[in-house]
Scaffold this motif. Structure first.
Motif, PDB file in Angstrom:
ATOM      1  N   VAL A 118      53.676 -95.093 -40.211  1.00 40.31           N
ATOM      2  CA  VAL A 118      51.964 -95.088 -40.443  1.00 40.31           C
ATOM      3  C   VAL A 118      52.409 -93.436 -40.638  1.00 40.31           C
ATOM      4  O   VAL A 118      52.540 -92.860 -40.009  1.00 40.31           O
ATOM      5  CB  VAL A 118      51.146 -94.925 -39.093  1.00 40.31           C
ATOM      6  N   ILE A 119      51.757 -93.932 -41.701  1.00 45.71           N
ATOM      7  CA  ILE A 119      50.870 -92.189 -42.923  1.00 45.71           C
ATOM      8  C   ILE A 119      49.323 -92.028 -42.968  1.00 45.71           C
ATOM      9  O   ILE A 119      48.873 -93.118 -43.772  1.00 45.71           O
ATOM     10  CB  ILE A 119      51.913 -92.080 -44.014  1.00 45.71           C
ATOM     11  N   ASN A 120      49.781 -90.845 -43.047  1.00 50.43           N
ATOM     12  CA  ASN A 120      48.464 -90.424 -43.091  1.00 50.43           C
ATOM     13  C   ASN A 120      47.819 -88.870 -43.267  1.00 50.43           C
ATOM     14  O   ASN A 120      47.468 -88.744 -42.098  1.00 50.43           O
ATOM     15  CB  ASN A 120      46.709 -90.627 -41.589  1.00 50.43           C
ATOM     16  N   THR A 121      47.529 -88.813 -44.677  1.00 49.50           N
ATOM     17  CA  THR A 121      47.155 -87.358 -44.791  1.00 49.50           C
ATOM     18  C   THR A 121      46.092 -87.172 -45.121  1.00 49.50           C
ATOM     19  O   THR A 121      46.002 -85.672 -45.372  1.00 49.50           O
ATOM     20  CB  THR A 121      48.023 -86.760 -46.320  1.00 49.50           C
ATOM     21  N   SER A 122      45.379 -87.109 -44.584  1.00 50.53           N
ATOM     22  CA  SER A 122      43.457 -87.403 -44.750  1.00 50.53           C
ATOM     23  C   SER A 122      42.242 -87.414 -43.531  1.00 50.53           C
ATOM     24  O   SER A 122      41.342 -88.311 -43.529  1.00 50.53           O
ATOM     25  CB  SER A 122      42.782 -88.349 -46.004  1.00 50.53           C
ATOM     26  N   CYS A 123      43.307 -86.847 -42.470  1.00 51.87           N
ATOM     27  CA  CYS A 123      42.918 -86.572 -41.446  1.00 51.87           C
ATOM     28  C   CYS A 123      41.304 -86.024 -40.657  1.00 51.87           C
ATOM     29  O   CYS A 123      40.761 -86.560 -40.261  1.00 51.87           O
ATOM     30  CB  CYS A 123      43.890 -86.718 -40.351  1.00 51.87           C
ATOM     31  N   GLU A 124      41.123 -85.598 -41.719  1.00 49.13           N
ATOM     32  CA  GLU A 124      39.663 -84.714 -41.968  1.00 49.13           C
ATOM     33  C   GLU A 124      38.823 -85.977 -42.397  1.00 49.13           C
ATOM     34  O   GLU A 124      37.570 -85.127 -41.952  1.00 49.13           O
ATOM     35  CB  GLU A 124      39.883 -83.424 -42.652  1.00 49.13           C
ATOM     36  N   HIS A 125      39.661 -87.151 -42.961  1.00 51.61           N
ATOM     37  CA  HIS A 125      37.627 -87.409 -43.182  1.00 51.61           C
ATOM     38  C   HIS A 125      38.473 -88.820 -41.899  1.00 51.61           C
ATOM     39  O   HIS A 125      37.232 -89.837 -41.849  1.00 51.61           O
ATOM     40  CB  HIS A 125      38.256 -88.210 -44.772  1.00 51.61           C
ATOM     41  N   ILE A 126      38.024 -88.892 -40.947  1.00 49.96           N
ATOM     42  CA  ILE A 126      38.352 -89.599 -40.503  1.00 49.96           C
ATOM     43  C   ILE A 126      37.624 -88.882 -38.677  1.00 49.96           C
ATOM     44  O   ILE A 126      38.077 -88.088 -38.268  1.00 49.96           O
ATOM     45  CB  ILE A 126      39.593 -89.704 -39.695  1.00 49.96           C
ATOM     46  N   ALA A 127      35.840 -89.396 -38.853  1.00 53.11           N
ATOM     47  CA  ALA A 127      34.939 -89.596 -37.754  1.00 53.11           C
ATOM     48  C   ALA A 127      35.651 -89.120 -36.327  1.00 53.11           C
ATOM     49  O   ALA A 127      35.902 -88.007 -35.850  1.00 53.11           O
ATOM     50  CB  ALA A 127      33.994 -89.947 -37.893  1.00 53.11           C
ATOM     51  N   ASP A 128      36.447 -89.936 -35.853  1.00 51.37           N
ATOM     52  CA  ASP A 128      36.978 -90.063 -34.427  1.00 51.37           C
ATOM     53  C   ASP A 128      38.717 -90.678 -34.402  1.00 51.37           C
ATOM     54  O   ASP A 128      39.405 -91.800 -34.951  1.00 51.37           O
ATOM     55  CB  ASP A 128      36.180 -91.001 -33.616  1.00 51.37           C
ATOM     56  N   LEU A 129      39.517 -89.342 -34.441  1.00 52.58           N
ATOM     57  CA  LEU A 129      40.944 -89.572 -34.927  1.00 52.58           C
ATOM     58  C   LEU A 129      41.440 -90.275 -33.643  1.00 52.58           C
ATOM     59  O   LEU A 129      42.324 -91.036 -33.759  1.00 52.58           O
ATOM     60  CB  LEU A 129      41.375 -88.177 -35.558  1.00 52.58           C
TER      61      LEU A 129
END
Length: 225
Positions: A149-160
């Motif tokens: 699973v790839i997520n290169t935009s974790c800065e957009h997730i309120a509760d990582l």
């Protein structure tokens, strides 16, 4: 219609035609499936925000992700889930790289406008690529059977941490965030790589690193939840 308006419209048309011809030429020269797909996107979706998707910062961070992934976990994957996939540039870079052997990449994005562009960009991959319009929080990750699973935009997730808890234990992940606090849409930036490592709390860490950009630093971890 004024003369200036007609001139601007002509210049726009000329730009798209010239860009299409240039990119087709580069595709023929390089044999790159990604550049071939880009030419098709320019022709079919002239209003797509390709200037942002393919700017040097976006491409540089994706090259970094691609290289560190193959170094850390190898290049053979059955099923990759990419969250916030937008126009599918990262999958295109994977498919264009002979180090990778990937059966399927699913690019997930909540924006219904981007899927068709992503499919066009990755048309050469055929059934190995699929663009899906879906909310990443609504996915049943356990049933997807992804081995990465790839997520290169974790800065957009309120509760990582809460989102990571949705993934089955043992899932391999590649995650990126940054310290670009001044960007209004970045709701969960981190000040350092160490802070990002603590935020993700991976069970096994295969790689952790930073990539200095002009206005910010990008952070990345690769490992297993």
């Amino acid at each position: 219609m004024t003369k200036t308006t007609r001139t601007n419209e002509a210049n726009t048309t000329d730009w798209h035609e010239s860009a299409f011809d240039i990119i087709r030429g580069l595709s023929a020269y390089t044999g790159s499936s990604l550049i071939e797909g880009l030419a098709k996107v320019v022709a079919k979706y002239p209003d797509a925000d390709l200037g942002t998707a393919f700017n040097h910062k976006q491409v540089g961070s994706k090259i970094w992700a691609r290289d560190k992934l193959v170094e850390s976990l190898g290049g053979k994957f059955k099923h990759i889930i990419l969250l916030g996939g937008w126009y599918g540039v990262l999958p295109g870079m994977f498919f264009d790289d002979r180090r990778f052997d990937i059966d399927l990449i699913e690019s997930i994005d909540i924006d219904p406008e981007v899927g068709a562009v992503a499919e066009t960009l990755n048309a050469k991959a055929g059934e190995r690529f699929k663009a899906v319009t879906q909310d990443m929080y609504a996915l049943d990750y356990g049933s997807l059977g992804a081995d990465l699973v790839i997520n290169t935009s974790c800065e957009h997730i309120a509760d990582l941490p809460a989102w990571l808890a949705l993934l089955p234990r043992g899932t391999k992940v590649l995650l990126q965030s940054n310290d670009y606090f001044s960007e209004p849409t970045h709701i969960n930036c981190v000040p350092s790589l160490e802070a990002f490592r603590e935020q993700t709390s991976l069970a096994h860490l295969a790689f952790a690193g930073s990539l200095k950009m002009k206005k910010y630093t990008r952070f990345m971890v690769i490992g297993t939840v």
